[in-house]
Design a protein around this motif. Structure first.
Motif, PDB file in Angstrom:
ATOM      1  N   ASP A   1       3.739  11.293 -19.827  1.00  0.00           N
ATOM      2  CA  ASP A   1       4.307  12.634 -19.977  1.00  0.00           C
ATOM      3  C   ASP A   1       4.508  13.326 -18.633  1.00  0.00           C
ATOM      4  N   LEU A   2       3.808  12.850 -17.614  1.00  0.00           N
ATOM      5  CA  LEU A   2       3.890  13.464 -16.288  1.00  0.00           C
ATOM      6  C   LEU A   2       4.857  12.733 -15.361  1.00  0.00           C
ATOM      7  N   PHE A   3       5.448  11.655 -15.822  1.00  0.00           N
ATOM      8  CA  PHE A   3       6.337  10.854 -14.980  1.00  0.00           C
ATOM      9  C   PHE A   3       7.578  11.637 -14.556  1.00  0.00           C
ATOM     10  N   GLN A   4       8.072  11.307 -13.384  1.00  0.00           N
ATOM     11  CA  GLN A   4       9.343  11.826 -12.898  1.00  0.00           C
ATOM     12  C   GLN A   4      10.448  10.823 -13.277  1.00  0.00           C
ATOM     13  N   VAL A   5      11.475  11.274 -13.934  1.00  0.00           N
ATOM     14  CA  VAL A   5      12.548  10.380 -14.370  1.00  0.00           C
ATOM     15  C   VAL A   5      13.901  10.866 -13.853  1.00  0.00           C
TER      16      VAL A   5
ATOM     17  N   GLN B   1       9.998   8.461  -6.645  1.00  0.00           N
ATOM     18  CA  GLN B   1       9.648   8.598  -8.059  1.00  0.00           C
ATOM     19  C   GLN B   1       8.768   7.447  -8.529  1.00  0.00           C
ATOM     20  N   ASP B   2       9.129   6.224  -8.133  1.00  0.00           N
ATOM     21  CA  ASP B   2       8.337   5.054  -8.517  1.00  0.00           C
ATOM     22  C   ASP B   2       6.904   5.185  -8.011  1.00  0.00           C
ATOM     23  N   GLN B   3       6.769   5.563  -6.726  1.00  0.00           N
ATOM     24  CA  GLN B   3       5.437   5.686  -6.132  1.00  0.00           C
ATOM     25  C   GLN B   3       4.631   6.772  -6.831  1.00  0.00           C
ATOM     26  N   PHE B   4       5.287   7.886  -7.108  1.00  0.00           N
ATOM     27  CA  PHE B   4       4.613   8.992  -7.790  1.00  0.00           C
ATOM     28  C   PHE B   4       4.132   8.561  -9.170  1.00  0.00           C
ATOM     29  N   ASN B   5       5.031   7.961  -9.944  1.00  0.00           N
ATOM     30  CA  ASN B   5       4.673   7.555 -11.305  1.00  0.00           C
ATOM     31  C   ASN B   5       3.531   6.550 -11.308  1.00  0.00           C
ATOM     32  N   GLU B   6       3.547   5.648 -10.342  1.00  0.00           N
ATOM     33  CA  GLU B   6       2.480   4.648 -10.289  1.00  0.00           C
ATOM     34  C   GLU B   6       1.137   5.284  -9.936  1.00  0.00           C
ATOM     35  N   MET B   7       1.143   6.219  -9.001  1.00  0.00           N
ATOM     36  CA  MET B   7      -0.098   6.903  -8.641  1.00  0.00           C
ATOM     37  C   MET B   7      -0.668   7.672  -9.830  1.00  0.00           C
ATOM     38  N   ILE B   8       0.205   8.284 -10.601  1.00  0.00           N
ATOM     39  CA  ILE B   8      -0.241   9.026 -11.780  1.00  0.00           C
ATOM     40  C   ILE B   8      -0.809   8.070 -12.827  1.00  0.00           C
ATOM     41  N   MET B   9      -0.063   7.023 -13.144  1.00  0.00           N
ATOM     42  CA  MET B   9      -0.476   6.077 -14.171  1.00  0.00           C
ATOM     43  C   MET B   9      -1.815   5.430 -13.836  1.00  0.00           C
TER      44      MET B   9
ATOM     45  N   GLY C   1       0.800  -1.226   0.000  1.00  0.00           N
ATOM     46  CA  GLY C   1       0.000   0.000   0.000  1.00  0.00           C
ATOM     47  C   GLY C   1       0.823   1.262   0.000  1.00  0.00           C
ATOM     48  N   THR C   2       2.152   1.136   0.183  1.00  0.00           N
ATOM     49  CA  THR C   2       3.005   2.331   0.179  1.00  0.00           C
ATOM     50  C   THR C   2       4.240   2.132  -0.696  1.00  0.00           C
ATOM     51  N   ASP C   3       5.261   1.430  -0.144  1.00  0.00           N
ATOM     52  CA  ASP C   3       6.555   1.438  -0.840  1.00  0.00           C
ATOM     53  C   ASP C   3       7.193   0.069  -1.047  1.00  0.00           C
ATOM     54  N   VAL C   4       6.481  -1.012  -0.792  1.00  0.00           N
ATOM     55  CA  VAL C   4       7.074  -2.338  -0.956  1.00  0.00           C
ATOM     56  C   VAL C   4       6.220  -3.186  -1.887  1.00  0.00           C
ATOM     57  N   ARG C   5       6.857  -3.695  -2.930  1.00  0.00           N
ATOM     58  CA  ARG C   5       6.200  -4.620  -3.853  1.00  0.00           C
ATOM     59  C   ARG C   5       7.004  -5.915  -3.878  1.00  0.00           C
ATOM     60  N   SER C   6       6.318  -7.037  -3.951  1.00  0.00           N
ATOM     61  CA  SER C   6       7.018  -8.317  -4.024  1.00  0.00           C
ATOM     62  C   SER C   6       6.331  -9.212  -5.032  1.00  0.00           C
ATOM     63  N   TRP C   7       7.048 -10.225  -5.503  1.00  0.00           N
ATOM     64  CA  TRP C   7       6.474 -11.166  -6.457  1.00  0.00           C
ATOM     65  C   TRP C   7       7.109 -12.538  -6.252  1.00  0.00           C
ATOM     66  N   ASN C   8       6.297 -13.559  -6.404  1.00  0.00           N
ATOM     67  CA  ASN C   8       6.765 -14.933  -6.252  1.00  0.00           C
ATOM     68  C   ASN C   8       7.429 -15.416  -7.539  1.00  0.00           C
ATOM     69  N   VAL C   9       8.317 -16.396  -7.397  1.00  0.00           N
ATOM     70  CA  VAL C   9       8.946 -16.986  -8.580  1.00  0.00           C
ATOM     71  C   VAL C   9       7.866 -17.619  -9.459  1.00  0.00           C
ATOM     72  N   ALA C  10       8.120 -17.683 -10.745  1.00  0.00           N
ATOM     73  CA  ALA C  10       7.150 -18.243 -11.677  1.00  0.00           C
ATOM     74  C   ALA C  10       7.256 -19.759 -11.777  1.00  0.00           C
ATOM     75  N   ASN C  11       8.435 -20.302 -11.499  1.00  0.00           N
ATOM     76  CA  ASN C  11       8.674 -21.732 -11.649  1.00  0.00           C
ATOM     77  C   ASN C  11       7.965 -22.528 -10.556  1.00  0.00           C
ATOM     78  N   ASN C  12       7.061 -23.412 -10.951  1.00  0.00           N
ATOM     79  CA  ASN C  12       6.272 -24.172  -9.975  1.00  0.00           C
ATOM     80  C   ASN C  12       7.139 -25.030  -9.058  1.00  0.00           C
ATOM     81  N   GLN C  13       8.117 -25.719  -9.628  1.00  0.00           N
ATOM     82  CA  GLN C  13       8.953 -26.615  -8.819  1.00  0.00           C
ATOM     83  C   GLN C  13       9.778 -25.842  -7.802  1.00  0.00           C
ATOM     84  N   GLN C  14      10.325 -24.723  -8.233  1.00  0.00           N
ATOM     85  CA  GLN C  14      11.104 -23.891  -7.315  1.00  0.00           C
ATOM     86  C   GLN C  14      10.219 -23.325  -6.209  1.00  0.00           C
ATOM     87  N   TYR C  15       9.023 -22.910  -6.591  1.00  0.00           N
ATOM     88  CA  TYR C  15       8.057 -22.392  -5.610  1.00  0.00           C
ATOM     89  C   TYR C  15       7.755 -23.438  -4.539  1.00  0.00           C
ATOM     90  N   ILE C  16       7.439 -24.648  -4.967  1.00  0.00           N
ATOM     91  CA  ILE C  16       7.084 -25.722  -4.031  1.00  0.00           C
ATOM     92  C   ILE C  16       8.283 -26.126  -3.176  1.00  0.00           C
TER      93      ILE C  16
END
Length: 345
Positions: free
Chosen positions: A341-345, A271-279, A238-253
């Motif tokens: 066009d409004l993104f911070q880079v 910048q990331d948070q700002f750009n995401e809120m805008i998008m 909800g603020t500043d941390v994003r995570s994702w699980n591995v895609a490989n089923n065997q590695q996941y298990i």
């Protein structure tokens, strides 16, 4: 896989601040390959660690060819109360070009079977701008959707993704490249048509009757926290941390069998948070809350942003309503470009 997902739910039960869930979503990949009993078992596991709001929305994504009578009967006795069906089109030529496993008859039949077994809260995906389609075919797709009394529609322009059969066909000249001007025409026809039939256009690609907005997707668009379980699933605090699980089923298990989470984590910069809120915000009817931006971000970011939006407001590409920055609907087809066009880079 089922045991691994249950283990992950247990290991991550403290990650959500809000333990009272408003939405539960079985999506990504093809969750309908699970049996109805397995889906019930996962819901029971979630309930061991979280509570459900009285009117919780529990959605299952499914392909039309998976929604046979036996599966739907089992599902109808579960807490699942919403189906999102990957219909794409009600025309066989479109479906063949998209390399879909189902045909037009199965698409329509799956919807009718679900309704016969008590599922009223249905969403379907529709693709426009296909080289095998045209405005008249698109009109027929929309007419069929209205006739079937679908209360929610997610609709996307066909894109040619890398390393797909469609890209191969386009490169060999077997299929024409989608034309942006045709997609633009079909997009704006859809807006007018669905509004005339009582739909709200509440996100660039999403339309719903009153009371049928996707609660789950709306949480994404309002920057709320969510927890994703299973291979490739994404989570956000909800603020500043994003995570994702591995895609490989065997590695996941394998990792979960050792009580290790198979995930990677990213800390989002200002910048990331700002750009995401805008998008995200500019794709919705709610827009971007300017008061929230002013509270959250530095003057350096905001000064650049405020200068840029003034030009676009003067050009009629942006507007401000009740302290929210929005794109007028007539420019929604270009929403992502306007936001970038409004993104911070």
């Amino acid at each position: 896989m089922l045991d691994a997902m249950k283990k992950e739910i247990f290991l991550r039960k403290e990650e959500l601040q809000n333990k009272n869930l408003q939405s539960l979503y079985f999506g990504g990949g093809t969750p309908s390959v699970l049996s109805a009993d397995e889906i019930k078992s996962l819901i029971d596991e979630v309930l061991k660690h979280f509570s459900f709001n009285n009117d919780i929305e529990i959605t299952l994504e499914a392909n039309p060819d998976d929604l046979n009578v036996q599966f739907l009967k089992g599902l109808s006795s579960s807490p699942v109360n919403r189906l999102s069906i990957g219909t794409q089109s009600f025309f066989d030529e479109d479906l063949k070009m998209m390399n879909r496993a189902h045909n037009a008859s199965e698409a329509e039949g799956s919807i009718k079977r679900a309704q016969d077994l008590g599922f009223e809260n249905l969403s379907i995906d529709l693709i426009y701008g296909s080289p095998t389609s045209n405005l008249e075919i698109w009109k027929e797709n929309l007419n069929k959707t209205i006739a079937l009394e679908i209360p929610h529609i997610s609709s996307y322009a066909l894109t040619v993704e890398p390393k797909t059969a469609l890209e191969n066909w386009v490169s060999k000249g077997k299929v024409a490249n989608p034309k942006e001007e045709e997609q633009n025409r079909e997009f704006y026809y859809m807006i007018d048509f669905l509004k005339d039939h009582g739909f709200d256009h509440y996100e660039v690609s999403n339309f719903a009757k009153e009371g049928f907005y996707s609660r789950h997707n709306s949480a994404y668009w309002k920057y709320q926290e969510y927890l994703g379980i299973g291979p490739s699933a994404h989570s956000y605090n909800g603020t500043d941390v994003r995570s994702w699980n591995v895609a490989n089923n065997q590695q996941y298990i394998k990792k979960l069998n050792s009580n290790i989470l198979a995930k990677e984590t990213e800390i989002l910069s200002q910048q990331d948070q700002f750009n995401e809120m805008i998008m995200i915000g500019l794709r919705t009817i709610w827009g971007v809350d300017l008061n929230s931006l002013n509270e959250k971000f530095s003057e350096n970011i905001l000064d650049k942003f405020n200068k840029e939006i003034q030009h676009k407001i003067e050009d009629g590409i942006l507007k401000i309503e009740n302290d929210h920055l929005k794109i007028p609907e007539k420019h929604w087809f270009m929403a992502d470009g306007i936001a970038s066009d409004l993104f911070q880079v």
